[in-house]
Design a protein around this motif. Structure first.
Motif, PDB file in Angstrom:
ATOM      1  N   MET A  37       0.842  -1.192   0.000  1.00 15.24           N
ATOM      2  CA  MET A  37       0.000   0.000   0.000  1.00 15.24           C
ATOM      3  C   MET A  37       0.878   1.243   0.000  1.00 15.24           C
ATOM      4  O   MET A  37       2.058   1.183   0.345  1.00 15.24           O
ATOM      5  CB  MET A  37      -0.914   0.019   1.239  1.00 15.24           C
ATOM      6  CG  MET A  37      -0.144   0.054   2.564  1.00 15.24           C
ATOM      7  SD  MET A  37      -1.205   0.275   4.026  1.00 15.24           S
ATOM      8  CE  MET A  37      -2.242  -1.180   3.936  1.00 15.24           C
ATOM      9  N   ASN A  38       0.309   2.367  -0.404  1.00 13.88           N
ATOM     10  CA  ASN A  38       1.058   3.619  -0.315  1.00 13.88           C
ATOM     11  C   ASN A  38       0.814   4.253   1.051  1.00 13.88           C
ATOM     12  O   ASN A  38      -0.036   3.808   1.824  1.00 13.88           O
ATOM     13  CB  ASN A  38       0.698   4.575  -1.452  1.00 13.88           C
ATOM     14  CG  ASN A  38      -0.785   4.933  -1.460  1.00 13.88           C
ATOM     15  OD1 ASN A  38      -1.381   5.188  -0.417  1.00 13.88           O
ATOM     16  ND2 ASN A  38      -1.378   4.970  -2.652  1.00 13.88           N
ATOM     17  N   HIS A  39       1.546   5.312   1.337  1.00 15.08           N
ATOM     18  CA  HIS A  39       1.471   5.914   2.668  1.00 15.08           C
ATOM     19  C   HIS A  39       0.123   6.601   2.899  1.00 15.08           C
ATOM     20  O   HIS A  39      -0.346   6.680   4.037  1.00 15.08           O
ATOM     21  CB  HIS A  39       2.629   6.896   2.858  1.00 15.08           C
ATOM     22  CG  HIS A  39       3.962   6.223   2.952  1.00 15.08           C
ATOM     23  ND1 HIS A  39       4.385   5.548   4.082  1.00 15.08           N
ATOM     24  CD2 HIS A  39       4.968   6.078   2.043  1.00 15.08           C
ATOM     25  CE1 HIS A  39       5.592   5.046   3.877  1.00 15.08           C
ATOM     26  NE2 HIS A  39       5.968   5.342   2.650  1.00 15.08           N
ATOM     27  N   LYS A  40      -0.502   7.082   1.861  1.00 21.32           N
ATOM     28  CA  LYS A  40      -1.821   7.706   2.017  1.00 21.32           C
ATOM     29  C   LYS A  40      -2.834   6.685   2.502  1.00 21.32           C
ATOM     30  O   LYS A  40      -3.632   6.956   3.409  1.00 21.32           O
ATOM     31  CB  LYS A  40      -2.270   8.319   0.693  1.00 21.32           C
ATOM     32  CG  LYS A  40      -3.603   9.047   0.786  1.00 21.32           C
ATOM     33  CD  LYS A  40      -3.976   9.693  -0.541  1.00 21.32           C
ATOM     34  CE  LYS A  40      -5.326  10.414  -0.426  1.00 21.32           C
ATOM     35  NZ  LYS A  40      -5.707  11.047  -1.713  1.00 21.32           N
ATOM     36  N   VAL A  41      -2.808   5.496   1.910  1.00 22.38           N
ATOM     37  CA  VAL A  41      -3.708   4.426   2.352  1.00 22.38           C
ATOM     38  C   VAL A  41      -3.371   4.020   3.786  1.00 22.38           C
ATOM     39  O   VAL A  41      -4.268   3.790   4.606  1.00 22.38           O
ATOM     40  CB  VAL A  41      -3.596   3.208   1.417  1.00 22.38           C
ATOM     41  CG1 VAL A  41      -4.391   2.019   1.973  1.00 22.38           C
ATOM     42  CG2 VAL A  41      -4.106   3.572   0.018  1.00 22.38           C
ATOM     43  N   TYR A  42      -2.077   3.941   4.082  1.00 19.16           N
ATOM     44  CA  TYR A  42      -1.660   3.571   5.439  1.00 19.16           C
ATOM     45  C   TYR A  42      -2.290   4.492   6.483  1.00 19.16           C
ATOM     46  O   TYR A  42      -2.845   4.030   7.491  1.00 19.16           O
ATOM     47  CB  TYR A  42      -0.140   3.621   5.550  1.00 19.16           C
ATOM     48  CG  TYR A  42       0.370   3.456   6.969  1.00 19.16           C
ATOM     49  CD1 TYR A  42       0.636   2.204   7.498  1.00 19.16           C
ATOM     50  CD2 TYR A  42       0.561   4.574   7.804  1.00 19.16           C
ATOM     51  CE1 TYR A  42       1.083   2.049   8.803  1.00 19.16           C
ATOM     52  CE2 TYR A  42       1.007   4.432   9.104  1.00 19.16           C
ATOM     53  CZ  TYR A  42       1.266   3.173   9.595  1.00 19.16           C
ATOM     54  OH  TYR A  42       1.686   3.022  10.893  1.00 19.16           O
ATOM     55  N   PHE A  43      -2.208   5.796   6.268  1.00 20.82           N
ATOM     56  CA  PHE A  43      -2.728   6.733   7.265  1.00 20.82           C
ATOM     57  C   PHE A  43      -4.255   6.717   7.310  1.00 20.82           C
ATOM     58  O   PHE A  43      -4.845   6.929   8.378  1.00 20.82           O
ATOM     59  CB  PHE A  43      -2.186   8.133   6.993  1.00 20.82           C
ATOM     60  CG  PHE A  43      -0.726   8.278   7.323  1.00 20.82           C
ATOM     61  CD1 PHE A  43      -0.284   8.203   8.636  1.00 20.82           C
ATOM     62  CD2 PHE A  43       0.221   8.450   6.317  1.00 20.82           C
ATOM     63  CE1 PHE A  43       1.061   8.309   8.952  1.00 20.82           C
ATOM     64  CE2 PHE A  43       1.569   8.552   6.624  1.00 20.82           C
ATOM     65  CZ  PHE A  43       1.995   8.487   7.938  1.00 20.82           C
ATOM     66  N   SER A  44      -4.918   6.434   6.186  1.00 17.23           N
ATOM     67  CA  SER A  44      -6.379   6.303   6.189  1.00 17.23           C
ATOM     68  C   SER A  44      -6.795   5.096   7.005  1.00 17.23           C
ATOM     69  O   SER A  44      -7.727   5.164   7.821  1.00 17.23           O
ATOM     70  CB  SER A  44      -6.903   6.176   4.753  1.00 17.23           C
ATOM     71  OG  SER A  44      -6.654   7.346   4.017  1.00 17.23           O
TER      72      SER A  44
END
Length: 239
Positions: A37-44
Protein backbone atom coordinates in the motif's frame (compact mmCIF):
# COMPACT_ATOMS: atom_id res chain seq x y z
CA UNK A 1 -20.26 -2.29 7.37
CA UNK A 2 -21.87 0.82 5.89
CA UNK A 3 -21.44 2.81 9.10
CA UNK A 4 -17.96 1.48 9.83
CA UNK A 5 -14.80 3.59 9.45
CA UNK A 6 -13.70 0.90 6.97
CA UNK A 7 -16.85 1.18 4.82
CA UNK A 8 -15.13 2.87 1.85
CA UNK A 9 -11.92 0.87 2.04
CA UNK A 10 -10.85 -2.13 0.00
CA UNK A 11 -8.68 -5.18 0.68
CA UNK A 12 -10.67 -6.50 3.64
CA UNK A 13 -8.33 -9.50 3.76
CA UNK A 14 -5.53 -7.21 4.99
CA UNK A 15 -7.40 -5.24 7.65
CA UNK A 16 -6.67 -7.60 10.55
CA UNK A 17 -2.98 -7.91 9.57
CA UNK A 18 -2.70 -4.15 9.30
CA UNK A 19 -4.25 -3.72 12.76
CA UNK A 20 -1.77 -6.19 14.26
CA UNK A 21 1.19 -4.31 12.74
CA UNK A 22 -0.18 -0.98 13.89
CA UNK A 23 -0.82 -2.15 17.45
CA UNK A 24 2.68 -3.62 17.50
CA UNK A 25 4.07 -0.16 16.71
CA UNK A 26 5.26 -0.79 13.18
CA UNK A 27 5.94 2.39 11.24
CA UNK A 28 4.44 3.27 7.87
CA UNK A 29 7.84 2.59 6.27
CA UNK A 30 7.73 -0.97 7.60
CA UNK A 31 4.04 -1.70 7.05
CA UNK A 32 3.23 -0.10 3.70
CA UNK A 33 5.73 -2.05 1.55
CA UNK A 34 4.90 -5.33 3.29
CA UNK A 35 1.17 -4.94 2.56
CA UNK A 36 1.62 -3.34 -0.84
CA UNK A 37 0.00 0.00 0.00
CA UNK A 38 1.06 3.62 -0.32
CA UNK A 39 1.47 5.91 2.67
CA UNK A 40 -1.82 7.71 2.02
CA UNK A 41 -3.71 4.43 2.35
CA UNK A 42 -1.66 3.57 5.44
CA UNK A 43 -2.73 6.73 7.26
CA UNK A 44 -6.38 6.30 6.19
CA UNK A 45 -6.43 2.78 7.55
CA UNK A 46 -4.61 3.91 10.67
CA UNK A 47 -7.31 6.48 11.38
CA UNK A 48 -9.98 3.82 10.87
CA UNK A 49 -8.27 1.44 13.32
CA UNK A 50 -8.06 4.22 15.91
CA UNK A 51 -11.77 5.00 15.56
CA UNK A 52 -12.77 1.35 15.89
CA UNK A 53 -10.46 0.90 18.86
CA UNK A 54 -11.84 4.02 20.58
CA UNK A 55 -15.44 2.88 20.11
CA UNK A 56 -15.11 -0.85 20.74
CA UNK A 57 -12.06 -1.17 22.99
CA UNK A 58 -11.69 2.11 24.91
CA UNK A 59 -9.32 0.69 27.54
CA UNK A 60 -6.98 -0.63 24.84
CA UNK A 61 -7.25 2.67 22.97
CA UNK A 62 -6.31 4.66 26.06
CA UNK A 63 -3.37 2.37 26.89
CA UNK A 64 -2.06 2.22 23.30
CA UNK A 65 -2.46 5.94 22.60
CA UNK A 66 -0.58 6.96 25.75
CA UNK A 67 2.40 4.89 24.66
CA UNK A 68 2.09 5.63 20.97
CA UNK A 69 2.30 9.36 21.79
CA UNK A 70 4.95 8.74 24.50
CA UNK A 71 2.69 10.26 27.14
CA UNK A 72 3.53 7.17 29.17
CA UNK A 73 6.58 4.91 28.94
CA UNK A 74 5.24 2.33 31.39
CA UNK A 75 5.57 -1.07 29.69
CA UNK A 76 3.14 -3.99 30.00
CA UNK A 77 3.87 -6.35 32.87
CA UNK A 78 5.65 -9.04 30.82
CA UNK A 79 7.93 -6.42 29.22
CA UNK A 80 8.72 -4.93 32.63
CA UNK A 81 9.72 -8.42 33.81
CA UNK A 82 12.10 -8.76 30.85
CA UNK A 83 13.55 -5.31 31.48
CA UNK A 84 14.22 -6.20 35.10
CA UNK A 85 15.81 -9.49 34.03
CA UNK A 86 18.29 -7.59 31.85
CA UNK A 87 19.17 -5.20 34.67
CA UNK A 88 19.50 -8.11 37.11
CA UNK A 89 21.84 -9.93 34.69
CA UNK A 90 24.11 -6.88 34.39
CA UNK A 91 24.18 -6.31 38.14
CA UNK A 92 24.85 -9.99 38.83
CA UNK A 93 27.78 -10.04 36.43
CA UNK A 94 29.27 -6.83 37.82
CA UNK A 95 28.90 -7.96 41.43
CA UNK A 96 29.99 -11.60 40.96
CA UNK A 97 32.50 -12.78 43.56
CA UNK A 98 33.03 -16.32 42.25
CA UNK A 99 33.71 -17.73 38.79
CA UNK A 100 34.87 -20.89 37.04
CA UNK A 101 38.19 -20.74 35.22
CA UNK A 102 37.64 -21.08 31.44
CA UNK A 103 41.08 -22.69 31.01
CA UNK A 104 41.25 -25.42 33.66
CA UNK A 105 37.64 -25.49 34.87
CA UNK A 106 38.75 -24.85 38.43
CA UNK A 107 36.69 -22.96 40.99
CA UNK A 108 39.61 -21.80 43.16
CA UNK A 109 39.41 -18.31 41.74
CA UNK A 110 39.33 -14.90 43.32
CA UNK A 111 38.19 -11.55 42.05
CA UNK A 112 40.83 -9.01 41.12
CA UNK A 113 40.28 -5.67 42.78
CA UNK A 114 38.40 -3.23 40.54
CA UNK A 115 34.94 -2.45 39.25
CA UNK A 116 35.17 -4.83 36.28
CA UNK A 117 34.40 -8.53 36.98
CA UNK A 118 37.91 -9.93 36.45
CA UNK A 119 39.22 -13.03 38.19
CA UNK A 120 42.44 -14.97 38.71
CA UNK A 121 42.69 -18.73 38.97
CA UNK A 122 45.04 -20.01 41.65
CA UNK A 123 45.90 -23.42 40.13
CA UNK A 124 46.74 -22.29 36.58
CA UNK A 125 47.40 -18.59 37.26
CA UNK A 126 45.00 -17.52 34.53
CA UNK A 127 43.39 -14.08 34.58
CA UNK A 128 40.01 -13.81 32.90
CA UNK A 129 36.85 -11.76 32.65
CA UNK A 130 33.43 -13.35 32.93
CA UNK A 131 32.21 -10.87 30.30
CA UNK A 132 34.68 -12.01 27.62
CA UNK A 133 32.09 -14.11 25.76
CA UNK A 134 29.27 -11.58 26.07
CA UNK A 135 28.34 -8.49 24.00
CA UNK A 136 29.69 -6.35 26.85
CA UNK A 137 33.26 -7.62 26.44
CA UNK A 138 35.74 -4.80 26.22
CA UNK A 139 33.28 -2.09 27.21
CA UNK A 140 34.55 0.57 29.61
CA UNK A 141 32.78 2.59 32.30
CA UNK A 142 30.75 -0.28 33.83
CA UNK A 143 29.37 2.14 36.43
CA UNK A 144 27.25 3.61 33.59
CA UNK A 145 25.87 0.35 32.20
CA UNK A 146 22.68 -0.06 34.22
CA UNK A 147 21.43 3.48 33.66
CA UNK A 148 22.40 3.38 29.97
CA UNK A 149 20.57 0.06 29.51
CA UNK A 150 17.45 1.60 31.07
CA UNK A 151 17.61 4.40 28.50
CA UNK A 152 17.95 1.89 25.66
CA UNK A 153 14.94 -0.06 26.94
CA UNK A 154 12.90 3.16 27.08
CA UNK A 155 13.56 3.64 23.36
CA UNK A 156 15.68 6.75 23.76
CA UNK A 157 17.53 8.13 20.72
CA UNK A 158 21.31 8.19 20.37
CA UNK A 159 21.45 11.94 21.22
CA UNK A 160 19.30 11.34 24.30
CA UNK A 161 21.50 8.43 25.37
CA UNK A 162 24.52 10.71 24.90
CA UNK A 163 22.85 13.34 27.06
CA UNK A 164 21.92 10.73 29.65
CA UNK A 165 25.39 9.21 29.95
CA UNK A 166 27.85 11.96 29.08
CA UNK A 167 29.44 9.70 26.44
CA UNK A 168 30.14 10.80 22.89
CA UNK A 169 27.86 10.06 19.93
CA UNK A 170 30.15 7.29 18.67
CA UNK A 171 30.34 5.54 22.04
CA UNK A 172 26.59 5.92 22.61
CA UNK A 173 25.91 4.35 19.22
CA UNK A 174 28.22 1.40 19.90
CA UNK A 175 26.88 0.88 23.40
CA UNK A 176 23.27 0.86 22.20
CA UNK A 177 24.11 -1.80 19.60
CA UNK A 178 25.91 -3.92 22.22
CA UNK A 179 23.04 -3.73 24.71
CA UNK A 180 20.52 -4.63 22.01
CA UNK A 181 22.67 -7.64 21.12
CA UNK A 182 22.81 -8.59 24.80
CA UNK A 183 19.01 -8.43 25.06
CA UNK A 184 18.73 -10.63 21.97
CA UNK A 185 21.23 -13.16 23.33
CA UNK A 186 19.33 -13.28 26.63
CA UNK A 187 16.26 -14.29 24.60
CA UNK A 188 14.06 -11.25 25.27
CA UNK A 189 12.69 -10.79 21.75
CA UNK A 190 9.43 -9.21 22.93
CA UNK A 191 11.49 -6.58 24.73
CA UNK A 192 13.35 -5.86 21.47
CA UNK A 193 9.98 -5.30 19.75
CA UNK A 194 8.91 -2.98 22.55
CA UNK A 195 12.16 -1.00 22.19
CA UNK A 196 11.62 -0.70 18.43
CA UNK A 197 8.12 0.67 19.04
CA UNK A 198 9.27 3.14 21.69
CA UNK A 199 12.14 4.17 19.41
CA UNK A 200 9.79 4.83 16.49
CA UNK A 201 7.54 6.89 18.75
CA UNK A 202 10.59 8.86 19.90
CA UNK A 203 11.23 9.80 16.26
CA UNK A 204 7.61 10.87 15.90
CA UNK A 205 7.90 12.96 19.07
CA UNK A 206 10.86 14.87 17.64
CA UNK A 207 9.11 15.42 14.28
CA UNK A 208 5.98 16.73 16.02
CA UNK A 209 8.13 18.99 18.18
CA UNK A 210 9.69 20.62 15.11
CA UNK A 211 6.38 20.89 13.25
CA UNK A 212 4.94 22.75 16.23
CA UNK A 213 7.70 25.34 16.05
CA UNK A 214 10.32 23.73 18.25
CA UNK A 215 14.03 23.72 17.49
CA UNK A 216 16.30 20.73 17.98
CA UNK A 217 19.51 21.27 19.91
CA UNK A 218 22.13 21.83 17.19
CA UNK A 219 24.80 19.73 18.85
CA UNK A 220 22.66 16.74 19.84
CA UNK A 221 19.67 16.86 17.45
CA UNK A 222 17.56 16.31 20.55
CA UNK A 223 14.42 18.06 21.78
CA UNK A 224 16.13 18.27 25.16
CA UNK A 225 18.87 20.76 26.14
CA UNK A 226 22.40 19.43 25.87
CA UNK A 227 23.47 17.66 29.04
CA UNK A 228 26.89 16.92 30.42
CA UNK A 229 29.99 16.88 28.25
CA UNK A 230 31.84 13.75 27.24
CA UNK A 231 33.59 12.04 30.12
CA UNK A 232 31.28 13.32 32.85
CA UNK A 233 28.20 11.56 34.09
CA UNK A 234 25.11 12.78 35.87
CA UNK A 235 22.01 10.66 36.28
CA UNK A 236 19.02 12.36 34.62
CA UNK A 237 15.61 11.39 35.90
CA UNK A 238 12.95 10.70 33.28
CA UNK A 239 13.19 10.47 29.49
Amino acid sequence: MSDSPFSNMRRMDLWSTFAVYMLAGWSSAQTAPRLGMNHKVYFSWGQAVREVMADEFPDLHQWWTARHNRESLQPPEHIAVQQQAVIAWIETMLNAQHATCPKCGGTRTYRIKGIRPKFKCDPCITCFSILSTTPLAGMIRPELWVDFAKGVMDGQSIPDLKRRSGLGIGASTRWRAQFLLLIEELGHRELLQWIAWMRSRRNNEAVSFVRNGGHLDNSTRSIYPQGTRKGRFVVHMGA
